[in-house]
Design a protein around this motif. Structure first.
Motif, PDB file in Angstrom:
ATOM      1  N   LEU A  69       0.828  -1.207   0.000  1.00  0.00           N
ATOM      2  CA  LEU A  69       0.000   0.000   0.000  1.00  0.00           C
ATOM      3  C   LEU A  69       0.864   1.260   0.000  1.00  0.00           C
ATOM      4  CD1 LEU A  69      -2.821  -0.973   2.530  1.00  0.00           C
ATOM      5  CD2 LEU A  69      -2.984  -0.839   0.053  1.00  0.00           C
ATOM      6  N   ILE A  70       1.921   1.245   0.771  1.00  0.00           N
ATOM      7  CA  ILE A  70       2.818   2.405   0.824  1.00  0.00           C
ATOM      8  C   ILE A  70       3.470   2.624  -0.535  1.00  0.00           C
ATOM      9  CG2 ILE A  70       4.967   3.292   1.816  1.00  0.00           C
ATOM     10  CD1 ILE A  70       4.150   1.978   4.449  1.00  0.00           C
ATOM     11  N   ARG A  71       3.893   1.517  -1.167  1.00  0.00           N
ATOM     12  CA  ARG A  71       4.510   1.615  -2.490  1.00  0.00           C
ATOM     13  C   ARG A  71       3.527   2.206  -3.502  1.00  0.00           C
ATOM     14  NH1 ARG A  71       6.882  -3.187  -1.838  1.00  0.00           N
ATOM     15  NH2 ARG A  71       5.262  -4.260  -3.013  1.00  0.00           N
ATOM     16  N   GLU A  72       2.269   1.699  -3.472  1.00  0.00           N
ATOM     17  CA  GLU A  72       1.251   2.197  -4.392  1.00  0.00           C
ATOM     18  C   GLU A  72       0.929   3.664  -4.125  1.00  0.00           C
ATOM     19  OE1 GLU A  72      -1.991  -0.471  -3.837  1.00  0.00           O
ATOM     20  OE2 GLU A  72      -1.169  -2.029  -5.165  1.00  0.00           O
ATOM     21  N   SER A  73       0.931   4.049  -2.850  1.00  0.00           N
ATOM     22  CA  SER A  73       0.662   5.444  -2.502  1.00  0.00           C
ATOM     23  C   SER A  73       1.759   6.358  -3.030  1.00  0.00           C
ATOM     24  CB  SER A  73       0.539   5.599  -0.981  1.00  0.00           C
ATOM     25  OG  SER A  73      -0.560   4.869  -0.492  1.00  0.00           O
ATOM     26  N   LYS A  74       2.998   5.924  -2.907  1.00  0.00           N
ATOM     27  CA  LYS A  74       4.117   6.726  -3.420  1.00  0.00           C
ATOM     28  C   LYS A  74       4.030   6.849  -4.943  1.00  0.00           C
ATOM     29  CE  LYS A  74       8.245   6.257  -1.656  1.00  0.00           C
ATOM     30  NZ  LYS A  74       9.506   5.649  -1.190  1.00  0.00           N
ATOM     31  N   ASP A  75       3.661   5.742  -5.605  1.00  0.00           N
ATOM     32  CA  ASP A  75       3.488   5.797  -7.060  1.00  0.00           C
ATOM     33  C   ASP A  75       2.365   6.770  -7.425  1.00  0.00           C
ATOM     34  OD1 ASP A  75       5.496   3.971  -7.391  1.00  0.00           O
ATOM     35  OD2 ASP A  75       4.161   2.244  -7.672  1.00  0.00           O
ATOM     36  N   GLY A  76       1.269   6.706  -6.648  1.00  0.00           N
ATOM     37  CA  GLY A  76       0.138   7.598  -6.894  1.00  0.00           C
ATOM     38  C   GLY A  76       0.514   9.058  -6.709  1.00  0.00           C
ATOM     39  N   ILE A  77       1.306   9.344  -5.674  1.00  0.00           N
ATOM     40  CA  ILE A  77       1.757  10.713  -5.435  1.00  0.00           C
ATOM     41  C   ILE A  77       2.601  11.194  -6.608  1.00  0.00           C
ATOM     42  CG2 ILE A  77       3.271  12.132  -3.984  1.00  0.00           C
ATOM     43  CD1 ILE A  77       2.324  10.390  -1.609  1.00  0.00           C
ATOM     44  N   GLY A  78       3.432  10.300  -7.127  1.00  0.00           N
ATOM     45  CA  GLY A  78       4.246  10.650  -8.293  1.00  0.00           C
ATOM     46  C   GLY A  78       3.384  10.984  -9.498  1.00  0.00           C
ATOM     47  N   ARG A  79       2.323  10.181  -9.702  1.00  0.00           N
ATOM     48  CA  ARG A  79       1.429  10.435 -10.837  1.00  0.00           C
ATOM     49  C   ARG A  79       0.678  11.751 -10.669  1.00  0.00           C
ATOM     50  NH1 ARG A  79       0.480   4.852 -10.378  1.00  0.00           N
ATOM     51  NH2 ARG A  79      -1.485   5.203  -9.300  1.00  0.00           N
ATOM     52  N   VAL A  80       0.237  12.027  -9.439  1.00  0.00           N
ATOM     53  CA  VAL A  80      -0.455  13.289  -9.177  1.00  0.00           C
ATOM     54  C   VAL A  80       0.467  14.467  -9.471  1.00  0.00           C
ATOM     55  CG1 VAL A  80      -1.400  14.751  -7.352  1.00  0.00           C
ATOM     56  CG2 VAL A  80      -2.092  12.367  -7.500  1.00  0.00           C
ATOM     57  N   GLY A  81       1.715  14.346  -9.032  1.00  0.00           N
ATOM     58  CA  GLY A  81       2.683  15.406  -9.301  1.00  0.00           C
ATOM     59  C   GLY A  81       2.860  15.645 -10.788  1.00  0.00           C
ATOM     60  N   GLN A  82       2.903  14.553 -11.572  1.00  0.00           N
ATOM     61  CA  GLN A  82       3.067  14.679 -13.019  1.00  0.00           C
ATOM     62  C   GLN A  82       1.845  15.323 -13.656  1.00  0.00           C
ATOM     63  OE1 GLN A  82       5.866  13.963 -14.885  1.00  0.00           O
ATOM     64  NE2 GLN A  82       4.717  15.008 -16.490  1.00  0.00           N
TER      65      GLN A  82
END
Length: 221
Positions: free
Chosen positions: A39-52
């Protein structure tokens, strides 16, 4: 801490140990230990996508500028726009890129991005029940840069093509289109001293072509 706790072994009476084991089962501790890192890994990926996406939105709208003519990279604008409309394309079409190297052009970037978005969304909406393909091409002809948005959708009848850029004209059902997207796109392209054209064959697909001067010929430019 949980790992250390588990290595202690039974250090209490049997009743306490049994209660702890029951609690461990009730809260699904073993599953949580596996799931939380995922879940933490997916959240970090999601944050990266939001930033993009935020970056692409800024590139798309140029919210940090005052709508001034500036030199911009067309391919970058296309990519930012594709990222923004990704949900519109996801289940309807595959995107094919056929880019040629282009110099920066003098334009109002947010307005050109709006034109690209209108053409790409229209292409996606032209798809039938089967998944189609949207091809984006760029190229240069002397002092002009061009962009093509081609789809494998339903196509447009010849009598409709004559009215496609008219304000409020739409082939979409009532409530699903304003008929302003292509009209506004036409106005933006003409404002840039460019040209927009369309060719289509019913049942085969449609291609819109936008041609833009590399440099504006405004007084004082």
């Amino acid at each position: 801490m949980l790992d250390a706790y588990q290595t202690l072994g039974p250090s209490q009476d049997r009743e306490t140990v049994a209660r702890l084991e029951q609690l461990r089962t009730d809260i699904e501790l073993d599953f949580l230990l596996e799931d939380i890192p995922v879940l933490i890994r997916e959240s970090k990926d999601g944050i990266g996508r939001v930033g993009q996406i935020v970056k692409d939105l800024k590139d798309f709208s140029r919210v940090d500028t005052n709508q001034q003519w500036q030199w911009a990279n067309l391919q970058q604008g296309i990519e930012s726009t594709l990222n923004i409309v990704a949900s519109e394309l996801k289940y309807k079409a595959d995107v094919v890129r056929e880019y040629q190297a282009l110099p920066d052009i003098e334009c109002l970037p947010s307005q050109i991005n709006q034109v690209i978005m209108n053409l790409v969304v229209n292409a996606a909406q032209a798809m039938g029940a089967e998944r189609g393909t949207i091809t984006l091409r760029t190229g240069q002809a002397q002092d002009t840069a061009w962009i093509e948005v081609a789809d494998t959708g339903s196509g447009i009848a010849a009598d409709t093509l004559q009215k496609i850029f008219d304000p409020f004209f739409t082939t979409k059902p009532v409530g699903q289109g304003t008929g302003l997207g292509l009209s506004l796109s036409y106005g933006i392209v003409k404002k840039h001293g460019g040209d927009i054209s369309v060719r289509s064959e019913p049942g085969v697909g449609t291609t819109f072509r936008v041609e833009l001067p590399l440099r504006q010929s405004r007084p004082g430019a």
